[in-house]
Design a protein around this motif. Structure first.
Motif, PDB file in Angstrom:
ATOM      1  N   THR A   1       0.818  -1.223   0.000  1.00 15.63           N
ATOM      2  CA  THR A   1       0.000   0.000   0.000  1.00 15.63           C
ATOM      3  C   THR A   1       0.845   1.263   0.000  1.00 15.63           C
ATOM      4  OG1 THR A   1      -0.123  -0.067   2.422  1.00 15.63           O
ATOM      5  CG2 THR A   1      -1.890  -1.161   1.196  1.00 15.63           C
ATOM      6  N   ALA A   2       2.161   1.130  -0.181  1.00 14.88           N
ATOM      7  CA  ALA A   2       3.039   2.300  -0.158  1.00 14.88           C
ATOM      8  C   ALA A   2       3.003   3.017  -1.505  1.00 14.88           C
ATOM      9  CB  ALA A   2       4.465   1.884   0.169  1.00 14.88           C
ATOM     10  N   PRO A   3       2.795   4.322  -1.508  1.00  3.62           N
ATOM     11  CA  PRO A   3       2.739   5.053  -2.778  1.00  3.62           C
ATOM     12  C   PRO A   3       4.089   5.128  -3.481  1.00  3.62           C
ATOM     13  CG  PRO A   3       2.558   6.569  -0.919  1.00  3.62           C
ATOM     14  CD  PRO A   3       2.493   5.192  -0.354  1.00  3.62           C
ATOM     15  N   ASN A   4       5.180   5.154  -2.711  1.00  3.96           N
ATOM     16  CA  ASN A   4       6.530   5.271  -3.296  1.00  3.96           C
ATOM     17  C   ASN A   4       7.457   4.250  -2.660  1.00  3.96           C
ATOM     18  OD1 ASN A   4       6.062   7.742  -4.926  1.00  3.96           O
ATOM     19  ND2 ASN A   4       5.744   8.668  -2.915  1.00  3.96           N
ATOM     20  N   LYS A   5       7.183   2.978  -2.901  1.00  2.00           N
ATOM     21  CA  LYS A   5       7.959   1.953  -2.204  1.00  2.00           C
ATOM     22  C   LYS A   5       9.355   1.783  -2.792  1.00  2.00           C
ATOM     23  CE  LYS A   5       5.989  -1.898  -4.853  1.00  2.00           C
ATOM     24  NZ  LYS A   5       5.129  -3.100  -4.762  1.00  2.00           N
ATOM     25  N   TRP A   6      10.282   1.372  -1.927  1.00  5.43           N
ATOM     26  CA  TRP A   6      11.629   1.041  -2.373  1.00  5.43           C
ATOM     27  C   TRP A   6      11.588  -0.251  -3.175  1.00  5.43           C
ATOM     28  CZ3 TRP A   6      15.964   1.513   1.859  1.00  5.43           C
ATOM     29  CH2 TRP A   6      16.007   2.829   2.346  1.00  5.43           C
ATOM     30  N   PRO A   7      12.446  -0.395  -4.188  1.00  5.02           N
ATOM     31  CA  PRO A   7      12.586  -1.699  -4.836  1.00  5.02           C
ATOM     32  C   PRO A   7      13.240  -2.681  -3.870  1.00  5.02           C
ATOM     33  CG  PRO A   7      14.195  -0.151  -5.703  1.00  5.02           C
ATOM     34  CD  PRO A   7      13.296   0.641  -4.804  1.00  5.02           C
ATOM     35  N   LEU A   8      12.909  -3.950  -4.028  1.00  6.34           N
ATOM     36  CA  LEU A   8      13.470  -4.977  -3.151  1.00  6.34           C
ATOM     37  C   LEU A   8      14.992  -4.943  -3.149  1.00  6.34           C
ATOM     38  CD1 LEU A   8      11.203  -8.078  -3.864  1.00  6.34           C
ATOM     39  CD2 LEU A   8      11.582  -7.006  -1.631  1.00  6.34           C
ATOM     40  N   GLU A   9      15.586  -4.695  -4.295  1.00  6.39           N
ATOM     41  CA  GLU A   9      17.046  -4.714  -4.380  1.00  6.39           C
ATOM     42  C   GLU A   9      17.688  -3.669  -3.485  1.00  6.39           C
ATOM     43  OE1 GLU A   9      19.280  -6.810  -5.551  1.00  6.39           O
ATOM     44  OE2 GLU A   9      17.548  -8.076  -6.007  1.00  6.39           O
ATOM     45  N   ARG A  10      16.988  -2.557  -3.260  1.00  3.44           N
ATOM     46  CA  ARG A  10      17.550  -1.520  -2.382  1.00  3.44           C
ATOM     47  C   ARG A  10      17.610  -2.027  -0.931  1.00  3.44           C
ATOM     48  NH1 ARG A  10      15.447   4.774  -1.717  1.00  3.44           N
ATOM     49  NH2 ARG A  10      17.112   5.430  -0.289  1.00  3.44           N
TER      50      ARG A  10
ATOM     51  N   LEU B   1      11.374   0.409   5.919  1.00  2.00           N
ATOM     52  CA  LEU B   1      12.028   1.229   4.899  1.00  2.00           C
ATOM     53  C   LEU B   1      11.410   1.059   3.523  1.00  2.00           C
ATOM     54  CD1 LEU B   1      15.768   0.744   5.895  1.00  2.00           C
ATOM     55  CD2 LEU B   1      14.347   2.767   6.274  1.00  2.00           C
ATOM     56  N   ILE B   2      10.885  -0.126   3.243  1.00  2.00           N
ATOM     57  CA  ILE B   2      10.355  -0.365   1.894  1.00  2.00           C
ATOM     58  C   ILE B   2       9.184   0.570   1.582  1.00  2.00           C
ATOM     59  CG2 ILE B   2       8.613  -2.162   2.376  1.00  2.00           C
ATOM     60  CD1 ILE B   2       9.904  -3.691  -0.067  1.00  2.00           C
ATOM     61  N   ARG B   3       8.580   1.145   2.633  1.00  2.00           N
ATOM     62  CA  ARG B   3       7.473   2.084   2.437  1.00  2.00           C
ATOM     63  C   ARG B   3       7.966   3.520   2.202  1.00  2.00           C
ATOM     64  NH1 ARG B   3       2.501   0.426   3.385  1.00  2.00           N
ATOM     65  NH2 ARG B   3       1.858   2.573   3.832  1.00  2.00           N
ATOM     66  N   ASP B   4       9.295   3.707   2.139  1.00  2.00           N
ATOM     67  CA  ASP B   4       9.887   5.021   1.900  1.00  2.00           C
ATOM     68  C   ASP B   4       9.332   6.071   2.867  1.00  2.00           C
ATOM     69  OD1 ASP B   4      11.566   6.869   0.655  1.00  2.00           O
ATOM     70  OD2 ASP B   4      10.045   7.461  -0.804  1.00  2.00           O
ATOM     71  N   PRO B   5       9.482   5.820   4.179  1.00  2.00           N
ATOM     72  CA  PRO B   5       8.869   6.723   5.155  1.00  2.00           C
ATOM     73  C   PRO B   5       9.602   8.055   5.275  1.00  2.00           C
ATOM     74  CG  PRO B   5      10.203   5.101   6.269  1.00  2.00           C
ATOM     75  CD  PRO B   5      10.223   4.724   4.815  1.00  2.00           C
ATOM     76  N   LYS B   6       8.871   9.065   5.726  1.00  2.00           N
ATOM     77  CA  LYS B   6       9.501  10.346   6.035  1.00  2.00           C
ATOM     78  C   LYS B   6      10.313  10.248   7.318  1.00  2.00           C
ATOM     79  CE  LYS B   6       5.731  12.946   3.865  1.00  2.00           C
ATOM     80  NZ  LYS B   6       4.569  13.847   4.093  1.00  2.00           N
ATOM     81  N   ILE B   7       9.852   9.399   8.237  1.00  2.00           N
ATOM     82  CA  ILE B   7      10.525   9.251   9.515  1.00  2.00           C
ATOM     83  C   ILE B   7      10.345   7.820  10.014  1.00  2.00           C
ATOM     84  CG2 ILE B   7       8.516  10.054  10.830  1.00  2.00           C
ATOM     85  CD1 ILE B   7      10.528  11.455  12.754  1.00  2.00           C
ATOM     86  N   VAL B   8      11.414   7.253  10.576  1.00  2.00           N
ATOM     87  CA  VAL B   8      11.382   5.894  11.131  1.00  2.00           C
ATOM     88  C   VAL B   8      11.618   5.974  12.628  1.00  2.00           C
ATOM     89  CG1 VAL B   8      12.464   3.615  11.136  1.00  2.00           C
ATOM     90  CG2 VAL B   8      12.223   4.852   8.993  1.00  2.00           C
TER      91      VAL B   8
END
Length: 232
Positions: free
Chosen positions: A105-114, A147-154
């Motif tokens: 459901t992430a709008p800008n998800k990281w690729p698995l390879e990252r 991280l795969i959800r490309d969060p603004k803050i973790v």
């Protein structure tokens, strides 16, 4: 405006008042640590920011959006991710399934390879179920899921707890890499040396009250503050 601004945050567990007018700020690309003795309110603070615990009053503003009182899934959509102390990975799914599910459901998800570049061990174990992973591998996966959800803050709650020193060093390297890449992090951790090595600024919480704010560098030079509030 700071990326995260928290003001007047109060939280309860039933009739027990746990957080008292907690206030803190986190700038974009900053690593901020929250230190305190066991039971001081550190984890409750993170859970209150994330909506796992609903604050009774106060404000939590992320990137200009008020989040206080929202459910945790709505807070996640706004760009915040909490890596729980107990990790909460899906034990019956393998590593890659855990990661893919987290990113659905992430709008800008990281690729698995990252994720795999950051945690090569996860790539080696991509077909292994959660129950078959070591504690360190589970922690890598829990962070990777956030991280795969490309969060603004973790928000990291005790990420190094119970792990072997070599695993802690690997996770610290990953956190440094994240910070260098501009990831904003709030860290709760009992490992003082690791925390002060990673953080730019530090808050100390005691009995639900913020009692100190300052740079990590200044805190390293102030053993009397550590002794007074942390007993170290």
């Amino acid at each position: 405006m700071s990326l995260l601004e928290v003001n007047g945050l109060n939280s309860h567990y039933g009739d027990s008042h746990i957080l008292f007018d907690v206030g803190l700020r986190v700038e974009k690309n900053e690593v901020v640590a929250l230190l305190g003795r066991n039971g001081a309110g550190k984890s409750t603070t993170l859970k209150s920011l994330m909506g796992v615990v609903t604050p009774t009053s106060g404000s939590v503003v992320l990137d200009g959006v008020e989040l206080a009182g929202r459910k945790s899934h709505a807070v996640a959509r706004a760009g915040m991710q909490l890596v729980h102390e107990e990790r909460r990975i899906f034990a019956s799914l393998n590593v890659e399934e855990n990661l893919v599910l987290a990113g659905l459901t992430a709008p800008n998800k990281w690729p698995l390879e990252r994720i795999y570049e950051m945690f090569p061990r996860l790539k080696e174990r991509r077909g292994s179920r959660g129950t078959d992973l070591s504690g360190g591998e589970q922690q890598m996966l829990a962070i990777g899921r956030a991280l795969i959800r490309d969060p603004k803050i973790v928000l990291l709650d005790e990420p190094f707890e119970g792990l072997a020193p070599v695993i802690v060093r690997n996770l610290m390297d990953a956190c440094r890499e994240l910070a260098a890449a501009g990831q904003t992090i709030v860290l709760v951790e009992q490992n003082l040396a690791a925390t002060l090595a990673l953080a730019h600024r530090v808050y100390i919480i005691n009995n639900g009250h913020i009692v100190h704010e300052g740079s990590a560098a200044d805190l390293k030079r102030s053993p009397e503050i550590l002794q007074r509030h942390l007993g170290v």
